[in-house]
Write a protein that holds these residues in place. Structure first.
Motif, short mmCIF file in Angstrom:
data_model
loop_
_atom_site.label_atom_id
_atom_site.label_comp_id
_atom_site.label_asym_id
_atom_site.label_seq_id
_atom_site.Cartn_x
_atom_site.Cartn_y
_atom_site.Cartn_z
N SER A 284 81.59 -23.42 68.94
CA SER A 284 80.68 -24.24 69.72
C SER A 284 81.47 -25.22 70.59
O SER A 284 82.45 -25.84 70.13
N LEU A 285 81.05 -25.36 71.83
CA LEU A 285 81.67 -26.32 72.76
C LEU A 285 80.82 -27.58 72.92
O LEU A 285 81.06 -28.36 73.83
N PHE A 286 79.82 -27.74 72.05
CA PHE A 286 78.89 -28.86 72.19
C PHE A 286 79.62 -30.20 72.15
O PHE A 286 79.29 -31.12 72.91
N TYR A 287 80.61 -30.33 71.24
CA TYR A 287 81.35 -31.59 71.13
C TYR A 287 82.70 -31.51 71.84
O TYR A 287 83.50 -32.43 71.72
N PHE A 288 82.94 -30.41 72.56
CA PHE A 288 84.24 -30.24 73.20
C PHE A 288 84.22 -30.60 74.67
O PHE A 288 85.18 -31.18 75.19
N CYS A 289 83.13 -30.26 75.36
CA CYS A 289 83.07 -30.51 76.79
C CYS A 289 81.63 -30.54 77.27
O CYS A 289 80.71 -30.20 76.51
N GLU B 41 89.66 -8.55 70.54
CA GLU B 41 89.65 -7.76 71.77
C GLU B 41 89.17 -8.51 73.00
O GLU B 41 89.52 -8.16 74.11
N ASP B 42 88.35 -9.54 72.81
CA ASP B 42 87.85 -10.25 73.99
C ASP B 42 87.31 -11.61 73.59
O ASP B 42 87.10 -11.91 72.40
N LEU B 43 87.09 -12.44 74.61
CA LEU B 43 86.48 -13.75 74.44
C LEU B 43 85.24 -13.78 75.33
O LEU B 43 85.35 -13.73 76.56
N ILE B 44 84.07 -13.83 74.72
CA ILE B 44 82.82 -13.80 75.48
C ILE B 44 82.12 -15.14 75.39
O ILE B 44 82.40 -15.95 74.50
N GLN B 45 81.22 -15.38 76.32
CA GLN B 45 80.47 -16.63 76.35
C GLN B 45 79.01 -16.35 76.02
O GLN B 45 78.39 -15.46 76.60
N MET B 46 78.47 -17.11 75.07
CA MET B 46 77.06 -17.03 74.70
C MET B 46 76.50 -18.44 74.76
O MET B 46 76.68 -19.23 73.82
N GLU B 47 75.90 -18.78 75.91
CA GLU B 47 75.42 -20.14 76.20
C GLU B 47 76.59 -21.10 76.14
O GLU B 47 77.54 -20.95 76.89
N ASN B 48 76.56 -22.11 75.24
CA ASN B 48 77.68 -23.06 75.20
C ASN B 48 78.63 -22.74 74.04
O ASN B 48 79.34 -23.60 73.54
N ARG B 49 78.64 -21.47 73.64
CA ARG B 49 79.57 -21.01 72.62
C ARG B 49 80.52 -19.98 73.21
O ARG B 49 80.12 -19.15 74.01
N SER C 141 78.35 -27.83 81.54
CA SER C 141 78.71 -27.20 82.80
C SER C 141 80.13 -26.65 82.81
O SER C 141 80.49 -25.83 83.66
N ASP C 142 80.97 -27.08 81.86
CA ASP C 142 82.36 -26.64 81.82
C ASP C 142 82.60 -25.50 80.82
O ASP C 142 83.75 -25.10 80.62
N SER C 143 81.56 -24.98 80.19
CA SER C 143 81.74 -23.92 79.20
C SER C 143 82.42 -22.70 79.80
O SER C 143 83.38 -22.16 79.23
#
Length: 365
Positions: free
Chosen positions: A331-336, A310-318, A339-341
């Motif tokens: 997790s976006l830790f190894y993706f970007c 139903e949705d895509l939410i942001q929780m810190e860098n996830r 600041s770009d999350s």
């Protein structure tokens, strides 16, 4: 149909598990003691001893429940669907009530606090549902599980027939809360503005017949340098701390090459010590791609259908795909770069809207 909806505060909810474990342990202990008495040769003159032992165990088992009763303050929120009022209780005593019509909209929030444990400290994040009443925001319910809280928040919106305000300011009518992610309206700030990523994130887009892909070549050197020296230090500590006890470390080599056990121990200590470095190396060498198609989003090669989420939410860098029953974190830790999350989230939502044939004029609000 239920006439009342009940929610406890997060501490009372978590305390239920503690009570269940406590009662389970007590029942097992009582059963074991009863079996032991039954198997023993019980005499009438032992009644006094049995009475003393029973009184002792009654006190021993009852004391934790008494302590919990006096040290906890159960808070409860009750939605009365017949009278259409909300009631707040503190230790079963009503402290406030409010009519449904006073709540204009619902939003989510969160707060954190730190507790001491035997191994140090632990941070607990509590998610809350807030109701807007004029200029006041009132906490309605709370939970440490976001997926459950989200479901309960949407349930409240449907019962009160009021909109939900997302963190990005999106207002979702209660009738649209069950729409899949590709059919939801998005704010102009996401759809009309171009998403620009930081050069540090090394992100690029690739278009194909299947859809559009966001590819990451993000490999920050500082992480590799720090993890390398941490792994080196860990390896040396393992090698000499344990190796000296077993007389297998380099300090016990009597010549070169060392003995076979000493060589094997050196390889094992290096392998264990450099595991963090090898793990980071593996994560950075992975194919890191997010592909948006007409029917699904592919994250690192795994497909997630829009109809299931139903949705895509942001929780810190996830970033988390959510529905009424589950939450899938990425997790976006190894993706970007951190600041770009938010930019990655906006890019995904914008591409889902465009690839699935969304009309910008219909999406404006």
């Amino acid at each position: 149909m239920e006439k009342k909806l009940h929610w406890m505060d997060h501490k009372s909810t978590n305390m239920r598990l503690v009570r269940y474990i406590l009662m389970g342990t007590e029942l097992v202990t009582i059963a074991a003691l009863g079996f032991a008495f039954w198997m023993s040769e019980f005499q009438e003159e032992d009644l006094l001893t049995l009475g003393i032992v029973a009184a002792f165990f009654l006190f021993f088992f009852g004391l934790p429940h008494v302590i919990l009763a006096y040290t906890t303050r159960p808070m409860e929120t009750v939605f009365d669907l017949e009278t259409k009022t909300i009631h707040w209780y503190d230790r079963k005593k009503e402290i406030r009530s409010l009519s449904f019509r006073n709540i204009e909209s619902i939003s989510y929030s969160e707060y954190s606090y730190t507790v001491n444990t035997k191994n140090g400290t632990r941070t607990i994040t509590v998610y809350t549902v807030l109701g807007k009443s004029g200029a006041e925001k009132i906490q309605l319910i709370e939970s440490t599980q976001f997926s459950k809280l989200r479901f309960d928040g949407e349930l409240i919106c449907k019962q009160l027939q009021i909109p939900l305000i997302n963190a990005d300011g999106t207002e979702i009518p209660f009738s649209d809360l069950d729409l899949p992610i590709h059919k939801r309206k998005r704010p102009n700030s996401i759809l009309e503005n171009e998403v620009v990523f930081s050069p540090n994130s090394q992100l690029s887009t690739i278009k194909s017949n299947q859809g559009i892909t966001l590819k990451s070549d993000y490999k920050p050197r500082i992480i590799m340098i720090v993890v390398f020296f941490v792994s080196l230090a860990f390896s040396l500590i393992l090698h000499f701390a344990i190796g000296d006890l077993l007389e297998l470390s380099a300090a016990h080599w009597e010549g070169f090459p060392p003995t076979l056990p000493q060589i094997l121990f050196g390889i094992i200590s290096l392998g264990i010590g450099f595991f963090p470095y090898l793990y980071v190396l593996y994560k950075q060498s992975q194919l890191k791609e997010i592909t948006i198609t007409k029917t699904s989003i592919r994250w690192y090669g795994k497909e997630y259908l829009y109809s299931d989420w139903e949705d895509l939410i942001q929780m810190e860098n996830r970033l988390c795909l959510v529905n009424d029953s589950s939450l899938k974190p990425f997790s976006l830790f190894y993706f970007c770069d951190f600041s770009d999350s938010t930019n990655v989230r906006h890019w995904i939502l914008k591409q889902i809207f465009e690839v699935t044939g969304g009309n910008l004029n219909d999406a404006r609000f």
